[in-house]
Design a protein around this motif. Structure first.
Motif, PDB file in Angstrom:
ATOM      1  N   TRP A 146       0.797  -1.222   0.000  1.00 55.30           N
ATOM      2  CA  TRP A 146       0.000   0.000   0.000  1.00 55.30           C
ATOM      3  C   TRP A 146       0.835   1.281   0.000  1.00 55.30           C
ATOM      4  CZ3 TRP A 146      -4.468  -1.415  -1.471  1.00 55.30           C
ATOM      5  CH2 TRP A 146      -4.992  -2.655  -1.081  1.00 55.30           C
ATOM      6  N   ASN A 147       2.062   1.220   0.423  1.00 56.21           N
ATOM      7  CA  ASN A 147       2.845   2.451   0.568  1.00 56.21           C
ATOM      8  C   ASN A 147       4.036   2.565  -0.373  1.00 56.21           C
ATOM      9  OD1 ASN A 147       1.288   3.468   2.802  1.00 56.21           O
ATOM     10  ND2 ASN A 147       2.278   1.903   4.080  1.00 56.21           N
ATOM     11  N   ASP A 148       4.505   1.456  -0.930  1.00 63.48           N
ATOM     12  CA  ASP A 148       5.673   1.490  -1.807  1.00 63.48           C
ATOM     13  C   ASP A 148       5.258   1.573  -3.276  1.00 63.48           C
ATOM     14  OD1 ASP A 148       7.497   1.418   0.237  1.00 63.48           O
ATOM     15  OD2 ASP A 148       7.690  -0.771   0.228  1.00 63.48           O
ATOM     16  N   PRO A 149       6.106   2.183  -4.128  1.00 61.74           N
ATOM     17  CA  PRO A 149       5.819   2.225  -5.569  1.00 61.74           C
ATOM     18  C   PRO A 149       6.195   0.897  -6.232  1.00 61.74           C
ATOM     19  CG  PRO A 149       7.872   3.381  -5.100  1.00 61.74           C
ATOM     20  CD  PRO A 149       7.324   2.943  -3.773  1.00 61.74           C
ATOM     21  N   TRP A 150       5.217   0.222  -6.825  1.00 66.06           N
ATOM     22  CA  TRP A 150       5.504  -1.068  -7.475  1.00 66.06           C
ATOM     23  C   TRP A 150       4.635  -1.325  -8.705  1.00 66.06           C
ATOM     24  CZ3 TRP A 150       1.650  -4.937  -7.442  1.00 66.06           C
ATOM     25  CH2 TRP A 150       0.569  -4.697  -6.585  1.00 66.06           C
ATOM     26  N   ILE A 151       3.728  -0.369  -9.025  1.00 67.11           N
ATOM     27  CA  ILE A 151       2.875  -0.509 -10.216  1.00 67.11           C
ATOM     28  C   ILE A 151       3.324   0.554 -11.218  1.00 67.11           C
ATOM     29  CG2 ILE A 151       0.515  -0.689 -11.085  1.00 67.11           C
ATOM     30  CD1 ILE A 151      -0.424  -1.054  -8.222  1.00 67.11           C
ATOM     31  N   PRO A 152       4.217   0.238 -12.153  1.00 64.54           N
ATOM     32  CA  PRO A 152       4.849   1.261 -12.996  1.00 64.54           C
ATOM     33  C   PRO A 152       3.896   2.027 -13.904  1.00 64.54           C
ATOM     34  CG  PRO A 152       5.369  -0.958 -13.794  1.00 64.54           C
ATOM     35  CD  PRO A 152       4.695  -1.127 -12.471  1.00 64.54           C
ATOM     36  N   ASN A 153       2.780   1.428 -14.293  1.00 63.97           N
ATOM     37  CA  ASN A 153       1.880   2.094 -15.234  1.00 63.97           C
ATOM     38  C   ASN A 153       0.887   3.038 -14.563  1.00 63.97           C
ATOM     39  OD1 ASN A 153       3.035   0.828 -17.459  1.00 63.97           O
ATOM     40  ND2 ASN A 153       1.676  -0.944 -17.305  1.00 63.97           N
TER      41      ASN A 153
ATOM     42  N   GLN B 117       0.255   6.486 -12.291  1.00 61.93           N
ATOM     43  CA  GLN B 117       0.981   7.729 -12.069  1.00 61.93           C
ATOM     44  C   GLN B 117       1.591   7.769 -10.670  1.00 61.93           C
ATOM     45  OE1 GLN B 117      -1.361  11.245 -12.772  1.00 61.93           O
ATOM     46  NE2 GLN B 117       0.341  12.642 -12.449  1.00 61.93           N
ATOM     47  N   SER B 118       0.848   7.311  -9.671  1.00 60.55           N
ATOM     48  CA  SER B 118       1.359   7.312  -8.296  1.00 60.55           C
ATOM     49  C   SER B 118       2.257   6.107  -8.015  1.00 60.55           C
ATOM     50  CB  SER B 118       0.185   7.306  -7.312  1.00 60.55           C
ATOM     51  OG  SER B 118      -0.583   6.127  -7.464  1.00 60.55           O
ATOM     52  N   LYS B 119       2.195   5.099  -8.898  1.00 59.23           N
ATOM     53  CA  LYS B 119       2.936   3.838  -8.766  1.00 59.23           C
ATOM     54  C   LYS B 119       2.509   3.024  -7.552  1.00 59.23           C
ATOM     55  CE  LYS B 119       7.185   5.357 -11.120  1.00 59.23           C
ATOM     56  NZ  LYS B 119       6.837   6.757 -11.348  1.00 59.23           N
ATOM     57  N   SER B 120       1.496   3.495  -6.820  1.00 66.02           N
ATOM     58  CA  SER B 120       0.979   2.767  -5.650  1.00 66.02           C
ATOM     59  C   SER B 120      -0.533   2.714  -5.740  1.00 66.02           C
ATOM     60  CB  SER B 120       1.388   3.450  -4.345  1.00 66.02           C
ATOM     61  OG  SER B 120       2.787   3.547  -4.236  1.00 66.02           O
TER      62      SER B 120
END
Length: 387
Positions: A33-40, A42-45
């Protein structure tokens, strides 16, 4: 104590993290929920939900490792679920670890060079504010507006004019009421758009622009709308009007002079034609023009010729053009006139020439005459280009 380099990196930590994204392996190091891991995204989270303790192994199947579509549908919205399913999951147990990648480098490796480039791209330009969508590149490409007026508009849009509301940020506790109406604060939006006197100036000027009830009342939006139009004459005239209103406002404050609509419009007209392109003025044909032109001498009309005269006019409030048909004895045989929206005087004359052509074509006439020298030279001589 840490080094200056490390201190600088700590200050940039948040900006660095915005350019990073986790490549999920086993998911043990990544907070869903807090780390960026979804590259597509904009927020990556993903958006946070009440399932704050969700682990990656709960949203994956084993043997082979793949996403658990049913579980994803329970935790994430459709957009997030679609983007998550597009993320590749490694099945190699030996290399199945989470990796933090730098997204602004093709290999995902962070470097100071790529970070500086990232900062340059993401940093707003000198002419860009967070609340301003004005197309600055197009704004600066407009060369017909007087440079002094153009710089004034830049300061206006950037809210750098010394309106009283802005001066209060420096000289605290001053009277910020508008010196004209004493009812609203002296801000750029109030002075140029919302103030009734300015609205009358805009409506009675050659621009003929009305501030509609419930319409745009923010100066930045008005200027952005004008800049995006193909014909820059409207923006040029509007900018000159705002310049003249600002000068009148300063005269009222510092010299106690009462604002006058006629004076403001006169100042506007002066600024509008102040920086005309030299090509508009130096319109005398040269020797090569004369040699390349088949006929450049005026000839008297004989009894079989019908002539069309055209011209354009610019008044204090509007523009117009006309074309008149006359025979060899100057008797009126017909004509056509047209009231135009705001355009430049040169374009008014050119529209007059177009009216003449429209009258001539169906009658198969082949002779037009007018005193619009710039327009005539542009039609007759290849050296002259429309400005």
């Amino acid at each position: 104590m840490c080094s200056s380099t490390w201190s600088a990196m700590l200050k940039c930590k948040e900006k660095m993290m915005k350019g990073c994204c986790w490549a999920v392996g086993n998911g043990e190091q990544v907070d869903i929920w807090n780390d960026p891991w979804i590259p597509n995204l904009q927020s990556k989270s993903p958006e946070f939900t009440s399932n704050s303790n969700t682990l990656f192994r709960k949203v994956m199947h084993d043997n082979p490792r793949r996403w658990n579509g049913e579980k994803l549908a329970q935790l994430f919205n459709p957009t997030e679920m679609t983007n998550i399913k597009s993320i590749y999951i490694q099945n190699n147990e030996e290399n199945n670890i989470d990796t933090l990648l730098w997204t602004d480098h093709p290999n995902g490796v962070f470097s100071s060079k790529s970070f500086l480039k990232y900062l340059q791209v993401s940093r707003p330009s000198m002419s860009t504010g967070a609340d301003n969508n004005l197309p600055w590149k197009k704004f600066w490409r407009i060369k017909t507006i007087p440079p002094r007026v153009q710089m004034f508009i830049w300061r206006l849009v950037r809210n750098r004019l010394l309106a009283l509301i802005n001066m209060d940020k420096i000289l605290h506790n001053i009277n910020v009421d508008c010196r004209f109406c004493n009812q609203d604060v002296d801000s750029v939006d109030h002075l140029f758009i919302q103030f009734p006197f300015s609205q009358v100036v805009l409506l009675t000027s050659p621009l003929l622009w009305r501030v509609e009830a419930g319409g745009i009342t923010i100066i930045k939006e008005v200027i952005a709308e004008w800049v995006l139009e193909k014909d820059h004459d409207k923006f040029k005239m509007g900018a000159c009007i705002f310049w003249a209103i600002w000068k009148s406002r300063n005269q009222a404050i510092f010299n106690k002079l009462k604002p006058n609509i006629h004076s403001i419009i006169s100042e506007t007209s002066y600024r509008f034609v102040q920086d005309q392109n030299p090509g508009d003025m130096l319109n005398t044909p040269i020797e090569s023009d004369m040699l390349n032109c088949t006929s450049f001498c005026w000839l008297p009309l004989n009894g079989s010729i019908i002539k069309i005269n055209f011209d354009g006019a610019a008044g204090p409030r509007r523009f117009a053009c006309v074309a008149v048909i006359r025979d060899y004895s100057s008797s009126f045989q017909g004509g056509q006139a047209k009231v135009l929206g705001f355009i430049s005087p040169l374009k008014a004359e050119t529209n007059g020439a177009l009216l003449g052509v429209e009258l001539a074509l169906p009658r198969r006439f082949n002779q037009l005459e007018g005193d619009a020298l710039v327009t005539i030279n542009m039609l007759k001589f290849s050296r002259f280009e429309f400005q």
